[in-house]
Design a protein around this motif. Structure first.
Motif, short mmCIF file in Angstrom:
data_model
loop_
_atom_site.label_atom_id
_atom_site.label_comp_id
_atom_site.label_asym_id
_atom_site.label_seq_id
_atom_site.Cartn_x
_atom_site.Cartn_y
_atom_site.Cartn_z
N HIS A 44 0.83 -1.21 0.00
CA HIS A 44 0.00 0.00 0.00
C HIS A 44 0.86 1.26 0.00
O HIS A 44 0.48 2.27 0.57
CB HIS A 44 -0.92 0.00 1.21
N ASP A 46 1.51 3.48 -2.22
CA ASP A 46 0.89 4.67 -2.82
C ASP A 46 0.09 5.47 -1.81
O ASP A 46 -0.03 6.68 -1.91
CB ASP A 46 0.00 4.27 -4.00
N MET A 47 -0.43 4.82 -0.79
CA MET A 47 -1.21 5.49 0.23
C MET A 47 -0.38 6.56 0.95
O MET A 47 -0.89 7.62 1.30
CB MET A 47 -1.71 4.47 1.25
N TYR A 48 0.90 6.30 1.13
CA TYR A 48 1.75 7.22 1.89
C TYR A 48 2.04 8.51 1.14
O TYR A 48 2.43 9.50 1.73
CB TYR A 48 3.05 6.53 2.30
N PHE A 49 1.84 8.53 -0.15
CA PHE A 49 2.12 9.73 -0.94
C PHE A 49 0.85 10.47 -1.33
O PHE A 49 0.91 11.46 -2.04
CB PHE A 49 2.95 9.35 -2.17
N ASN A 50 -0.28 10.00 -0.87
CA ASN A 50 -1.55 10.68 -1.10
C ASN A 50 -1.89 11.40 0.20
O ASN A 50 -2.12 10.76 1.22
CB ASN A 50 -2.63 9.66 -1.45
N PRO A 51 -1.94 12.74 0.20
CA PRO A 51 -2.16 13.46 1.46
C PRO A 51 -3.50 13.17 2.12
O PRO A 51 -3.66 13.38 3.31
CB PRO A 51 -2.06 14.93 1.05
N TYR A 52 -4.46 12.66 1.37
CA TYR A 52 -5.77 12.36 1.94
C TYR A 52 -5.86 10.96 2.54
O TYR A 52 -6.75 10.69 3.34
CB TYR A 52 -6.87 12.52 0.88
N ARG A 53 -4.95 10.07 2.18
CA ARG A 53 -5.00 8.68 2.65
C ARG A 53 -3.89 8.33 3.63
O ARG A 53 -3.98 7.31 4.32
CB ARG A 53 -4.92 7.73 1.45
N THR A 54 -2.84 9.12 3.66
CA THR A 54 -1.70 8.78 4.51
C THR A 54 -2.05 8.95 5.99
O THR A 54 -2.92 9.75 6.34
CB THR A 54 -0.48 9.66 4.13
N ARG A 95 -3.30 18.72 5.17
CA ARG A 95 -3.51 17.79 4.06
C ARG A 95 -3.87 18.57 2.79
O ARG A 95 -3.38 18.27 1.70
CB ARG A 95 -4.61 16.79 4.39
N ALA A 99 -1.82 18.83 -0.78
CA ALA A 99 -2.46 18.53 -2.07
C ALA A 99 -2.38 19.71 -3.03
O ALA A 99 -2.27 19.53 -4.24
CB ALA A 99 -3.92 18.13 -1.84
#
Length: 188
Positions: A44, A46-54, A95, A99
């Motif tokens: 996972h 990619d989650m760490y580089f998405n400010p809404y999911r990290t 966040r 973004a």
């Protein structure tokens, strides 16, 4: 990697003696379990580089990578567990800033970029910039900004000043005015 996959990499003599309850079997079980947390992260990533999911703890790292650390609060190490969010307006605003970083970088040093930065960082609309503000003699004051902030944003005054200082061109001075409810302003 599963124990059975690791077992296939061993020499034949070890494979033939592999039985449950032996030391070698236990060692392969440990070898299977040790990288499991890292593999879960990599699955996972990619989650760490998405400010809404990290996770919340990783957002400040993303902010630092995007040169937004100048806005973050300094939190002493002994208070990190019970500390407030690293941005005065909250983790959600941080966040949003992460973004919006590509847009903010593209428009840095412009009125459009400064207004968007202020609105994104505070979550409050209604900031205005006057690039041709009259000076004491009622003539336009060159290289001076008059920044009018909504009264609701006055609680973020320190953050707003940090943003203006870092985003305006170096040769420009500025003045803040807080807009009151019925369109009146108070200079500061």
């Amino acid at each position: 990697m599963k124990r059975t996959e690791i077992e296939q990499l061993l020499p034949g003599v070890f494979q033939r003696t592999m039985q449950e309850g032996t030391l070698l079997f236990a060692l392969l079980e440990v070898m299977e379990a040790l990288p499991a947390p890292d593999e879960a992260i990599l699955d996972h990533l990619d989650m760490y580089f998405n400010p809404y999911r990290t996770p919340d703890a990783f957002v400040p790292f993303l902010a630092i990578w995007l040169d937004l650390d100048r806005l973050l609060l300094e939190i002493p190490e002994e208070f990190k567990d019970q500390a407030p969010p690293p941005l005065p307006s909250g983790m959600g605003r941080l966040r949003e800033l992460v973004a919006a970083a590509p847009f903010l970088t593209q428009w840095r040093g412009t009125a459009k970029g400064l207004l968007r930065f202020l609105e994104t960082a505070t979550g409050i609309q209604g900031f205005t910039l006057d690039e041709h503000a009259p000076g004491p003699d009622s003539r336009p004051h060159p290289f001076h900004l008059l920044v009018r902030i909504p009264s609701a944003a006055s609680v973020y005054r320190v953050l707003i000043e940090r943003i203006i200082e870092s985003e305006k061109p170096a040769y420009v001075t500025y003045e803040l005015q807080v807009q009151r409810e019925q369109g009146t302003t108070a200079s500061s």
